[in-house]
Design a protein around this motif. Structure first.
Motif, PDB file in Angstrom:
ATOM      1  N   PHE A 154       0.682  -1.239   0.708  1.00 34.49           N
ATOM      2  CA  PHE A 154      -0.058  -0.198  -0.062  1.00 34.49           C
ATOM      3  C   PHE A 154       0.882   1.610   0.457  1.00 34.49           C
ATOM      4  CE2 PHE A 154      -2.569  -3.125   1.575  1.00 34.49           C
ATOM      5  CZ  PHE A 154      -3.935  -3.126   1.151  1.00 34.49           C
ATOM      6  N   VAL A 155       0.519   2.120  -0.336  1.00 37.35           N
ATOM      7  CA  VAL A 155       1.148   3.643  -0.741  1.00 37.35           C
ATOM      8  C   VAL A 155       0.693   4.430   0.396  1.00 37.35           C
ATOM      9  CG1 VAL A 155       2.663   5.487  -2.413  1.00 37.35           C
ATOM     10  CG2 VAL A 155       1.676   2.806  -3.280  1.00 37.35           C
ATOM     11  N   TYR A 156       1.802   4.911   1.072  1.00 33.66           N
ATOM     12  CA  TYR A 156       1.280   5.962   2.124  1.00 33.66           C
ATOM     13  C   TYR A 156       0.935   7.803   1.627  1.00 33.66           C
ATOM     14  CZ  TYR A 156       1.070   8.780   6.345  1.00 33.66           C
ATOM     15  OH  TYR A 156       0.359   9.579   7.146  1.00 33.66           O
ATOM     16  N   ASP A 157      -0.032   8.713   0.759  1.00 38.45           N
ATOM     17  CA  ASP A 157       0.614  10.061   1.056  1.00 38.45           C
ATOM     18  C   ASP A 157       1.185  10.634   1.854  1.00 38.45           C
ATOM     19  OD1 ASP A 157       0.970  12.388  -1.069  1.00 38.45           O
ATOM     20  OD2 ASP A 157      -0.499  11.450  -2.580  1.00 38.45           O
ATOM     21  N   GLN A 158       2.184  11.492   2.117  1.00 38.63           N
ATOM     22  CA  GLN A 158       2.370  11.938   2.739  1.00 38.63           C
ATOM     23  C   GLN A 158       1.549  13.429   2.879  1.00 38.63           C
ATOM     24  OE1 GLN A 158       6.959  11.393   3.038  1.00 38.63           O
ATOM     25  NE2 GLN A 158       6.499  10.133   4.905  1.00 38.63           N
ATOM     26  N   GLU A 159       1.554  13.849   1.362  1.00 39.19           N
ATOM     27  CA  GLU A 159       1.347  15.422   0.925  1.00 39.19           C
ATOM     28  C   GLU A 159      -0.154  15.817   1.901  1.00 39.19           C
ATOM     29  OE1 GLU A 159       3.280  17.699   0.002  1.00 39.19           O
ATOM     30  OE2 GLU A 159       5.346  16.289   0.605  1.00 39.19           O
ATOM     31  N   ILE A 160      -0.819  14.119   1.614  1.00 39.59           N
ATOM     32  CA  ILE A 160      -2.259  14.455   2.152  1.00 39.59           C
ATOM     33  C   ILE A 160      -2.190  15.208   3.653  1.00 39.59           C
ATOM     34  CG2 ILE A 160      -4.686  13.377   2.249  1.00 39.59           C
ATOM     35  CD1 ILE A 160      -3.835  12.235  -0.127  1.00 39.59           C
ATOM     36  N   ALA A 161      -1.462  14.234   4.452  1.00 40.02           N
ATOM     37  CA  ALA A 161      -1.296  13.763   5.969  1.00 40.02           C
ATOM     38  C   ALA A 161      -1.206  15.370   5.998  1.00 40.02           C
ATOM     39  CB  ALA A 161      -0.898  13.226   5.941  1.00 40.02           C
ATOM     40  N   LYS A 162       0.123  16.044   5.219  1.00 34.89           N
ATOM     41  CA  LYS A 162       1.004  17.264   6.037  1.00 34.89           C
ATOM     42  C   LYS A 162      -0.444  18.174   5.754  1.00 34.89           C
ATOM     43  CE  LYS A 162       5.486  16.104   5.196  1.00 34.89           C
ATOM     44  NZ  LYS A 162       6.647  15.967   4.352  1.00 34.89           N
ATOM     45  N   ALA A 163      -1.353  18.183   4.727  1.00 35.07           N
ATOM     46  CA  ALA A 163      -1.936  19.364   4.355  1.00 35.07           C
ATOM     47  C   ALA A 163      -3.156  18.986   5.776  1.00 35.07           C
ATOM     48  CB  ALA A 163      -2.635  19.628   2.892  1.00 35.07           C
ATOM     49  N   ALA A 164      -3.945  18.275   5.542  1.00 34.44           N
ATOM     50  CA  ALA A 164      -4.777  18.055   6.640  1.00 34.44           C
ATOM     51  C   ALA A 164      -4.737  18.992   8.398  1.00 34.44           C
ATOM     52  CB  ALA A 164      -5.318  16.435   7.239  1.00 34.44           C
ATOM     53  N   GLN A 165      -3.116  18.226   8.669  1.00 31.13           N
ATOM     54  CA  GLN A 165      -2.505  18.388   9.490  1.00 31.13           C
ATOM     55  C   GLN A 165      -2.489  20.578   9.491  1.00 31.13           C
ATOM     56  OE1 GLN A 165       1.286  16.107  10.155  1.00 31.13           O
ATOM     57  NE2 GLN A 165      -0.059  15.161  11.338  1.00 31.13           N
ATOM     58  N   THR A 166      -1.882  21.497   8.488  1.00 23.64           N
ATOM     59  CA  THR A 166      -1.834  22.452   8.266  1.00 23.64           C
ATOM     60  C   THR A 166      -3.081  22.981   8.338  1.00 23.64           C
ATOM     61  OG1 THR A 166      -0.050  21.892   6.909  1.00 23.64           O
ATOM     62  CG2 THR A 166      -0.766  24.065   7.161  1.00 23.64           C
ATOM     63  N   ASN A 167      -4.140  22.096   7.909  1.00 20.69           N
ATOM     64  CA  ASN A 167      -5.544  22.932   7.502  1.00 20.69           C
ATOM     65  C   ASN A 167      -6.296  22.833   9.174  1.00 20.69           C
ATOM     66  OD1 ASN A 167      -4.737  23.849   5.402  1.00 20.69           O
ATOM     67  ND2 ASN A 167      -5.571  22.271   4.172  1.00 20.69           N
ATOM     68  N   ILE A 168      -6.540  22.315   9.290  1.00 19.39           N
ATOM     69  CA  ILE A 168      -7.183  21.420  10.588  1.00 19.39           C
ATOM     70  C   ILE A 168      -7.358  22.881  11.260  1.00 19.39           C
ATOM     71  CG2 ILE A 168      -6.181  20.298  12.222  1.00 19.39           C
ATOM     72  CD1 ILE A 168      -8.388  18.610  11.930  1.00 19.39           C
ATOM     73  N   ALA A 169      -6.111  23.101  12.402  1.00 19.34           N
ATOM     74  CA  ALA A 169      -6.443  24.120  12.874  1.00 19.34           C
ATOM     75  C   ALA A 169      -6.983  25.893  12.410  1.00 19.34           C
ATOM     76  CB  ALA A 169      -4.945  24.846  13.678  1.00 19.34           C
ATOM     77  N   GLU A 170      -7.675  25.752  11.916  1.00 22.75           N
ATOM     78  CA  GLU A 170      -8.097  26.921  10.580  1.00 22.75           C
ATOM     79  C   GLU A 170      -9.262  26.582  10.526  1.00 22.75           C
ATOM     80  OE1 GLU A 170      -8.699  30.890   9.785  1.00 22.75           O
ATOM     81  OE2 GLU A 170      -7.196  30.054  10.036  1.00 22.75           O
ATOM     82  N   GLU A 171      -9.316  25.333  10.083  1.00 18.91           N
ATOM     83  CA  GLU A 171     -11.368  24.763  10.355  1.00 18.91           C
ATOM     84  C   GLU A 171     -11.785  24.896  11.653  1.00 18.91           C
ATOM     85  OE1 GLU A 171     -14.376  23.025   8.054  1.00 18.91           O
ATOM     86  OE2 GLU A 171     -11.972  24.011   7.257  1.00 18.91           O
ATOM     87  N   VAL A 172     -11.766  24.640  12.714  1.00 19.72           N
ATOM     88  CA  VAL A 172     -11.918  25.034  14.114  1.00 19.72           C
ATOM     89  C   VAL A 172     -12.050  25.879  14.175  1.00 19.72           C
ATOM     90  CG1 VAL A 172     -11.561  24.516  16.585  1.00 19.72           C
ATOM     91  CG2 VAL A 172     -10.107  22.927  14.955  1.00 19.72           C
ATOM     92  N   LYS A 173     -11.114  27.292  14.076  1.00 16.90           N
ATOM     93  CA  LYS A 173     -11.359  28.386  14.196  1.00 16.90           C
ATOM     94  C   LYS A 173     -12.764  28.682  13.051  1.00 16.90           C
ATOM     95  CE  LYS A 173      -9.323  32.533  14.468  1.00 16.90           C
ATOM     96  NZ  LYS A 173      -8.020  33.456  14.187  1.00 16.90           N
TER      97      LYS A 173
END
Length: 681
Positions: free
Chosen positions: A83-102
């Motif tokens: 299986f292939v793990y896409d690290q870019e998607i994980a990083k993008a989610a971690q970057t955007n989640i705080a703003e999404e909470v706000k």
């Protein structure tokens, strides 16, 4: 030079046969597998009947097909998927989640609980993306190990570690409950569903590549046998490991890379054996089938059929060796029997099977089955033109194949449980393919200009265009031809000649009389004789011309040459005796050849039978008091005169057979002319 050309022209038929023989031999040798042949048969399940066998060189012991199949299956069952793990998607989610909470939470709640909420979503998001969020749920066991590729590194983890997309809600709800954030459940779910995306996918290409790599690395051997080691002793049973070792030795022996000189010797050996087999066939034809040997078309036809079967078998062997019995080899004796006779068909079949023994594996088993099937074909098929006979014969051939296969399986494996149903299906397919013999015979008739019993059956139909024309233009001749056909068929059956051919030849032998029907007494319906106005020589010429006219009409209507032969020979070189004697009354110096038929004389049993039946039937109309004694003397006189004139010298018919024909004709004529009981007035 001129003498050489003359000799070449005179012996062109012989040179053609030599060329045909050489060409067939070369093509067959070309089709044979190149390499050394293992000189021992490997009789599985039976004692080794040869001397002690020692390894002539080092060789590896091959695994059995079953072992290789099991090993391949084990690799496929235990293969770890990637299986292939896409690290870019994980990083993008971690970057955007705080703003999404706000954005999701109101300012008042965010001011009071903002830090706790952000810490919660970051922690939960880290748990989700630790091993990744799987896009689609693969049907794998949760405990199965998989490889997870992150960049250039791969980690082995249980499949259950991956978060499935349909399990995100359950995971987040559990985390919310543990963190006492139940009051914010809906908002938190909205945050996660707006932020997270699947980042793990099944790597089918890399998984297949790795699987194929493992499968290609399977070792097909296990262990080695050193040169000089004893492979098997005389009397040992060939089974289990001994059988595998012998099979490995044979495979290694036949697949070695041969030097140029060895290769040339192998070709020479094959050439000698193939030439010897074909020579035996030619000698058989020359000694026992002289008429066929002298006909280049027929010899070509026989050699073509042999070559056709060799080519067909070679193609099937190259495609898949397991389908070798699909080749309908019994078509060969069937075809030759239809055009020639059973003995030639059987002899040719055996020669062909011997040649195919070089191509197929388990040659003893193959040759045994095919020769037995060929014998059954020759013994069972009679009157091939009857469709029911062909189906019955094909059923018997298939049954013999199956019974023989059962017997060989029991000998080799020791029980019936190892019988392969697929092989039985192959025998059935081979039987069905044998039914193709009927259209094949039709094709051969058109290509080689020969005639089979099926065509003769069609020609014997009195409703055919030519015979209907004969019945309309010359009804007396037509009736005479029917009587002759019945006599000829009965006589041919009695001496084991081709009865169907004799009947058809009799039906068409007088078609030339259609040109001038009234000049023949059987068609004269009044007392006026057309010959009264002619000279005996002119009358004789009209009578003689019915042979020439018959040949022309036969060729115009595309009658086979074998049937036209009856038209050509049914009077041989006899004379038109009535008009010869009439001319002799007026002219003592009459030339007998002017009253003689052009010939040739009969050159087969069937044409000889027709000459006898035709003469006897025609002359029988002149009998005034046909008593038994008169009929016997009458038949003897006519046929003895034909014998004295040498009309049967080329027809390959014996004195004994002529006596049998006489006996049949006497009996038939007595039945025709028998007296009825006189009824009282």
């Amino acid at each position: 030079m001129k003498k050489f050309v003359n000799n070449l022209y005179k012996n062109q038929a012989l040179f053609y046969k030599v060329f045909l023989f050489a060409l067939t031999a070369v093509l067959i040798v070309y089709l044979l597998p190149k390499g050394g042949n293992f000189k021992y048969e490997i009789p599985k399940g039976k004692p080794w009947q040869y001397e002690n066998l020692y390894a002539p060189f080092d060789f590896a012991v091959l695994k059995t097909e079953e072992e290789i199949k099991q090993e391949r299956q084990a690799i496929m069952n235990n293969h770890t998927p990637y299986f292939v793990y896409d690290q870019e998607i994980a990083k993008a989610a971690q970057t955007n989640i705080a703003e999404e909470v706000k954005q999701v939470f109101s300012d008042s709640i965010y001011k009071i609980r903002g830090k706790k909420l952000v810490d919660f979503v970051n922690t939960t998001l880290s748990d989700i993306y630790e091993y990744g969020l799987l896009q689609s749920n693969n049907r794998l066991d949760p405990s199965q190990l998989i490889y997870l590729r992150k960049g250039n590194e791969a980690y082995e983890i249980p499949y259950k570690k991956l978060i499935k997309q349909n399990g995100v809600r359950e995971l987040v709800n559990a985390k919310i409950e543990d963190a006492n954030l139940k009051d914010f459940e809906n908002q938190l779910l909205e945050v996660f569903f707006n932020t997270i995306e699947p980042n793990v996918t099944y790597d089918n290409e890399f998984t297949e590549k790795e699987l194929q790599s493992k499968l290609s690395n399977i070792s097909y051997t296990r262990g080695n046998i050193e040169q000089g080691s004893r492979v098997i002793a005389r009397g040992e049973v060939v089974e289990g490991n001994k059988y595998n070792i012998l099979r490995s030795l044979k495979n290694e022996y036949e697949s070695q890379v041969w030097s140029g000189s060895n290769y040339n010797w192998i070709i020479f050996g094959y050439s000698v054996l193939v030439a010897l087999a074909l020579l035996m066939l030619l000698l058989f034809i020359k000694k026992y089938r002289q008429d066929i040997f002298e006909n280049n078309v027929k010899v070509t036809f026989i050699f073509f059929n042999i070559l056709f079967m060799v080519i067909l078998t070679r193609i099937v062997v190259n495609f898949d060796i397991n389908y070798v019995y699909v080749v309908p080899l019994c078509i060969l004796p069937l075809t030759l029997k239809a055009f020639f006779d059973a003995r030639l068909g059987m002899f040719t079949h055996v020669i062909t099977v011997l040649l195919l023994g070089f191509i197929v594996p388990n040659s003893y088993e193959y040759m045994f089955l095919q020769i037995i099937a060929g014998i059954v074909t020759i013994l069972t098929v009679s009157e091939l033109y009857k469709r029911a006979n062909l189906f019955i014969s094909v059923g018997q051939i298939t049954l013999v194949y199956i019974i023989s296969y059962f017997a060989f399986t029991i000998i080799q494996e020791g029980n019936v449980a190892d019988v392969n149903a697929e092989v039985l299906l192959i025998f059935l397919l081979g039987g069905l393919a044998t039914l193709f013999v009927q259209p094949l015979i039709y094709i051969y008739e058109k290509i080689f200009g020969m005639v089979s019993d099926m065509s003769l059956l069609e020609l014997s139909d009195t409703n055919s265009k030519l015979l209907k024309e004969l019945s309309e233009k010359a009804p007396g001749t037509f009736h005479h031809s029917l009587n002759v056909a019945n006599l000829a068929e009965a006589a041919a059956n009695e001496i084991h000649a081709n009865a169907m051919l004799a009947r058809v030849g009799a039906l068409y032998h007088d078609i030339g009389k259609m040109r001038n029907p009234t000049y023949f007494t059987e068609n004269q319906t009044s007392a006026v004789n057309s010959h009264n106005e002619l000279e005996p020589k002119e009358s004789a010429q009209i009578i003689i011309d019915h042979v020439i006219n018959g040949i022309e009409i036969g060729k115009k209507h595309n009658l086979p040459d074998r049937v036209i032969d009856f038209i050509r020979t049914h009077h041989g070189t006899t004379t038109v005796y009535y008009f010869f004697m009439k001319e002799k009354e007026n002219n003592e110096e009459v030339e007998k050849d002017d009253f003689r038929y052009p010939g040739p004389i009969p050159f087969s049993k069937e044409t000889a039978i027709l000459m006898m039946c035709d003469s006897v039937e025609a002359a029988s109309k002149s009998l005034k008091e046909p008593t038994a004694g008169v009929i016997e003397n009458f038949v003897e006189k006519i046929i003895n005169k034909q014998m004295e004139e040498g009309q049967f010298l080329n027809s390959n018919i014996t004195f004994k057979e002529i006596q049998v024909v006489k006996k049949i004709l006497k009996r038939k004529l007595k039945n025709i002319f028998h007296l009825r009981v006189e009824y009282p007035e």
